[in-house]
Design a protein around this motif. Structure first.
Motif, short mmCIF file in Angstrom:
data_model
loop_
_atom_site.label_atom_id
_atom_site.label_comp_id
_atom_site.label_asym_id
_atom_site.label_seq_id
_atom_site.Cartn_x
_atom_site.Cartn_y
_atom_site.Cartn_z
N SER A 20 0.81 -1.21 0.00
CA SER A 20 0.00 0.00 0.00
C SER A 20 0.86 1.27 0.00
O SER A 20 0.37 2.35 0.20
N ARG A 31 2.13 6.75 7.98
CA ARG A 31 0.81 6.55 7.40
C ARG A 31 0.00 5.56 8.24
O ARG A 31 -1.20 5.73 8.45
N GLU A 32 0.67 4.52 8.72
CA GLU A 32 -0.02 3.51 9.53
C GLU A 32 -0.54 4.11 10.83
O GLU A 32 -1.66 3.83 11.27
N ALA A 35 -3.48 6.48 10.06
CA ALA A 35 -4.68 5.71 9.76
C ALA A 35 -5.27 5.11 11.03
O ALA A 35 -6.49 5.10 11.22
N CYS A 38 -7.11 7.79 13.06
CA CYS A 38 -8.42 8.09 12.46
C CYS A 38 -9.42 6.97 12.74
O CYS A 38 -10.57 7.23 13.12
N ALA A 39 -8.99 5.72 12.56
CA ALA A 39 -9.90 4.59 12.76
C ALA A 39 -10.34 4.49 14.21
O ALA A 39 -11.52 4.29 14.51
N GLY A 113 -1.25 1.72 15.26
CA GLY A 113 -0.51 2.14 14.07
C GLY A 113 0.95 1.73 14.11
O GLY A 113 1.55 1.44 13.07
N SER A 330 -12.89 -0.82 13.52
CA SER A 330 -11.60 -0.16 13.37
C SER A 330 -10.58 -1.02 12.62
O SER A 330 -9.80 -0.50 11.82
N LEU A 334 -8.86 0.07 9.35
CA LEU A 334 -7.41 0.22 9.31
C LEU A 334 -6.82 -0.50 8.11
O LEU A 334 -5.91 0.00 7.44
N LEU A 337 -7.69 1.75 5.11
CA LEU A 337 -6.90 2.98 5.06
C LEU A 337 -5.44 2.69 4.74
O LEU A 337 -4.74 3.51 4.16
#
Length: 337
Positions: A20, A31-32, A35, A38-39, A113, A330, A334, A337
């Protein structure tokens, strides 16, 4: 010489990150973590009522087996009574919501993350990494990664956890400047999340902000290791021998999320209860209540002596109803995302 790095496989956190990862200056772990924040934040907003119910059940009628003194007889009764007395939004959904969002931005981003990156790093350095040439991290590696990221996230977010627990435990209707419903009837309400944190720092200092950090770290470590290791392991088992609907990736993710919720809620229940009680204990100069516990071990010992060992699992049902759906939303989010 150094051990050759095993090839990646599509079922590994490393492979998912690489697959990804477009060519970008942003590292995969950033990024992880974004994400995950957010989740976790999105699902916490939705499932905050279950967290409120769990906290109320864990902190009511402490060190007593006299059921006549309990305001709430169980999760269902707690929901019904709070909705009647305070309303669903004010009584269950809003208490501790701001603190919960603040907590999950930090704690969720680090513990969930950072998990995949931690697995990748540990797989390269632990003595049991890549046994027999296998490219798949062992279950022990996943558990260790969850323990480390959970522990770290809990330390960083502990002040928001203290505020969240206190606001959820005391929530009720206010009249004349005091609560007229709930566990803290007759007590003055705490201010909002930010002001409550300032008050906590002013009255109790670092000790107050770090109150319950031991059981909080233990809870987060157990939740994360139980959640993420069982999630990854279940997906790996189902992918290796798919049966029926588990030929579909979506079905494997959904079932693994369910297993992770049950696992996390069960293994973390005792330290979760101790954490809630210690964080809600001894509220400083603004409260008329004195401390009941000298620390986490003292809380656990007194609870078992006064209420029996199964008291440590008080609030398991709302804890699962919060964690189970939370993970089932989530974790797929995850992955997406």
């Amino acid at each position: 010489g150094s051990r050759p790095r095993p090839p990646t496989r599509p079922d590994l956190p490393e492979a998912r990150a690489m697959a990804s990862s477009p060519s970008s200056a942003v590292p995969p772990v950033v990024r992880e973590m974004a994400a995950a924040s957010c989740a976790m934040t999105a699902t916490s907003v939705v499932f905050n009522p279950f967290d409120t119910v769990k906290t109320k059940l864990q902190t009511q009628n402490q060190l007593s087996v006299d059921v006549s003194k309990r305001i709430y007889t169980g999760a269902g009764h707690c929901v019904r009574r709070v909705c009647v007395e305070d309303g669903f939004v004010r009584g269950l959904w809003l208490p501790g919501l701001t603190a919960s969002i603040m907590r999950d931005v930090v704690n969720g981003g680090v513990r969930m993350g950072g998990y995949a990156a931690m697995v990748r790093q540990l797989h390269e350095v632990v003595p049991w990494g890549a046994p027999g040439g296998s490219a798949s991290p062992t279950f022990g590696t996943r558990v260790l990664a969850g323990l480390l990221t959970g522990f770290t996230g809990a330390i960083l977010a502990n002040p928001t956890d203290v505020v969240k627990v206190r606001l959820q435990a005391e929530a009720g209707s206010v009249s004349g400047g005091v609560y007229i419903t709930g566990l803290y009837k007759g007590e003055k309400p705490s201010p909002g999340a930010i002001a409550c944190m300032r008050q906590l720092a002013a009255e109790e200092g670092a000790r107050g902000l770090l109150r319950g950090v031991g059981p909080n770290c233990a809870r987060a470590a157990l939740v994360t290791s139980g959640q993420m290791s069982s999630y990854d392991q279940t997906k790996q088992i189902l992918a290796a021998a798919p049966v029926g609907p588990f030929h579909q990736e979506g079905a494997r993710i959904a079932f693994a999320s369910f297993v992770s919720g049950v696992t996390a809620a069960t293994v973390a229940a005792p330290v979760d209860l101790v954490r809630s009680r210690v964080m809600d204990d001894a509220r400083g100069a603004s409260s008329s209540r004195s401390a009941s516990y000298s620390g986490a071990w003292n809380c656990a010992l007194k609870t078992v002596q006064a209420e029996g060992p199964f008291a440590l699992w008080k609030g398991w049902v709302p804890a699962y109803l919060r964690l189970g759906p939370h993970f089932m939303c989530s974790l797929p989010l995850l992955e997406f995302l």
